[in-house]
Design a protein around this motif. Structure first.
Motif, PDB file in Angstrom:
ATOM      1  N   PRO A  83       0.838  -1.212   0.000  1.00 25.45           N
ATOM      2  CA  PRO A  83       0.000   0.000   0.000  1.00 25.45           C
ATOM      3  C   PRO A  83       0.867   1.253   0.000  1.00 25.45           C
ATOM      4  O   PRO A  83       2.007   1.237   0.455  1.00 25.45           O
ATOM      5  CB  PRO A  83      -0.794  -0.122   1.303  1.00 25.45           C
ATOM      6  N   GLY A  88      -4.900   2.520   2.522  1.00 31.38           N
ATOM      7  CA  GLY A  88      -4.591   1.214   1.961  1.00 31.38           C
ATOM      8  C   GLY A  88      -4.106   0.227   3.007  1.00 31.38           C
ATOM      9  O   GLY A  88      -4.501  -0.948   3.003  1.00 31.38           O
ATOM     10  N   HIS A 129     -10.127  -6.198   0.174  1.00 25.76           N
ATOM     11  CA  HIS A 129      -8.920  -6.475  -0.585  1.00 25.76           C
ATOM     12  C   HIS A 129      -9.265  -7.465  -1.685  1.00 25.76           C
ATOM     13  O   HIS A 129      -9.776  -8.562  -1.424  1.00 25.76           O
ATOM     14  CB  HIS A 129      -7.832  -7.062   0.324  1.00 25.76           C
ATOM     15  N   GLU A 155      -8.241  -2.119  -1.359  1.00 24.06           N
ATOM     16  CA  GLU A 155      -6.922  -2.367  -1.929  1.00 24.06           C
ATOM     17  C   GLU A 155      -7.125  -3.370  -3.057  1.00 24.06           C
ATOM     18  O   GLU A 155      -7.681  -4.463  -2.855  1.00 24.06           O
ATOM     19  CB  GLU A 155      -5.978  -2.942  -0.868  1.00 24.06           C
ATOM     20  N   HIS A 183      -6.384   2.037  -3.359  1.00 21.58           N
ATOM     21  CA  HIS A 183      -5.098   1.920  -4.033  1.00 21.58           C
ATOM     22  C   HIS A 183      -5.147   0.709  -4.940  1.00 21.58           C
ATOM     23  O   HIS A 183      -5.522  -0.395  -4.510  1.00 21.58           O
ATOM     24  CB  HIS A 183      -3.959   1.741  -3.018  1.00 21.58           C
TER      25      HIS A 183
END
Length: 389
Positions: A83, A88, A129, A155, A183
């Motif tokens: 990250p 993140g 994620h 993320e 991110h």
């Protein structure tokens, strides 16, 4: 890890990456990475803990593509790009379910795109994620669509194996109260390529940071973005392309339009060509079209070159109003001023839309742009997130 470079305006931190939240102090708004972002609208995403909030999922996966999960704490989750900001890191730490992984086997060439639809069902904070793991020499298109309402910190890790080709499209068609900070970390193998397109239309605040790293020669990154900000919306897109391997290429093209009081867009493009990256070819461009008074577009291209042995490097940034000559030409042929404006804006975005290469999605985007220009943002969101069989 933090690296500082001297660019236009003085020294700035151009690249920071870590899995440790202690490496990213709570921002104050004075930091280069956060100076454009209204931090008061990120409630819960800069200092929050685990949450019960979840997004609902639907998928259309072609044969051979699988969706699996990896539990929190699995070492695989530390093999992805790190990250680059506090949100993140918190997304990884607070995603207690681990990560969702879309895997494409080596040498696979699915006939249809893999589609992931993520929908928020309320205003709760959601941490997530997602990993795209594209095997060597595979060729695939992946579409990720966001809709509904949520405060989502995500993320997205994109691993493109040697010789693989990925076409990635991310659509932010959120409701008007949603907040989405993400991110996207891209890692390209030797002779691998990605064509990534970010489409941002909805949401109260959307902040995307996309980074690209190369692990061998021959990598090719084509990064594009299209955004339309309406009254009160904040849309922020930041890129960092880290040319560390020789004979790699990157091309960045982002286009945006702004309309309505308080509409604010931010584009920051950072490119670093390291001393080891001989033969690099890179260019970045951002163009903004201001449709009404009361808007603000910030555009900041940065380029740092550590070797003279390159093919080419450059950047361009423009922000302006309608071309009066174009409008006069169209109106002189009997087209109303309102319709002429729509045609100009549609033409402004046409190149990026046609490069997507997914006809159904292209049609929905064109319909969404028409709705936006007609002052119907809700209709635009419905058009771009409409599910098709």
């Amino acid at each position: 890890m933090t690296e500082t470079y001297t660019i236009e305006g003085g020294p700035v931190e151009l690249h920071r990456s870590s899995f440790d939240v202690a490496d990213f102090p709570l921002p104050t708004g004075r930091e280069e990475d956060w100076r454009f972002t209204p931090l008061d609208r990120l409630r819960g995403l800069l200092d929050g803990g685990p949450s019960d909030g979840r997004l609902s999922w639907t998928t259309d996966l072609p044969e051979g593509v699988e969706l699996t999960t990896v539990g929190a704490g699995d070492p695989y989750l530390r093999s992805v790009p790190k990250p680059v900001d506090r949100v993140g890191v918190l997304a990884l730490a607070n995603a207690t379910d681990g990560a969702v992984v879309l895997r494409v086997p080596a040498n696979a060439e699915p006939a249809a795109p893999a589609v992931i639809r993520l929908t928020g069902t309320g205003g709760d904070v959601v941490w997530g994620h997602v990993i795209l793991d594209i095997g060597a020499n595979a060729q695939v298109s992946v579409v990720i669509e966001h809709s509904g309402s949520a405060r989502y910190a995500g993320e997205l890790s994109v691993l493109v194996g040697d010789g693989a080709k990925l076409k990635l499209v991310s659509v932010q068609g959120w409701d008007s109260d949603a907040v989405h900070v993400q991110h996207t970390g891209v890692r390209l193998g030797k002779d691998a390529s990605i064509a990534s397109t970010q489409i941002t239309l909805g949401g109260d605040l959307v902040r995307f940071v996309e980074t690209v790293e190369y692990t061998g020669p021959g990598g090719d990154a084509e990064m594009a973005g299209l955004y339309i900000a309406d009254a009160g919306q904040h849309q922020e897109h930041r890129l960092f392309v880290d040319h560390s391997a020789p004979k790699c290429r990157s091309n960045v093209t982002y286009k945006g339009a702004l309309q309505g009081e308080g509409a604010h867009t931010v584009w920051v493009g950072d490119v670093l060509i390291r001393a080891t990256a001989e033969g690099t070819d890179t260019y970045e461009m951002n163009r903004n079209l201001v449709l009404t008074d009361g808007t603000r577009a910030d555009s900041v291209p940065n380029l740092e070159i550590e070797t003279g042995e390159i093919v080419g490097a450059g950047h361009a940034s423009t922000t302006g109003r309608f071309d009066d000559e174009q409008l006069f030409y169209l109106q002189a042929r009997g087209i109303s001023e309102e319709e002429a404006r729509r045609l100009v804006v549609r033409g402004f975005f046409a190149e990026l839309i046609h490069k997507i290469g997914i006809p159904d999605l292209q049609d929905r985007l064109l319909a969404a742009i028409e709705a936006e220009l007609g002052g119907e943002p809700e209709a635009a969101i419905s058009a771009v997130t409409e599910e098709h069989a």
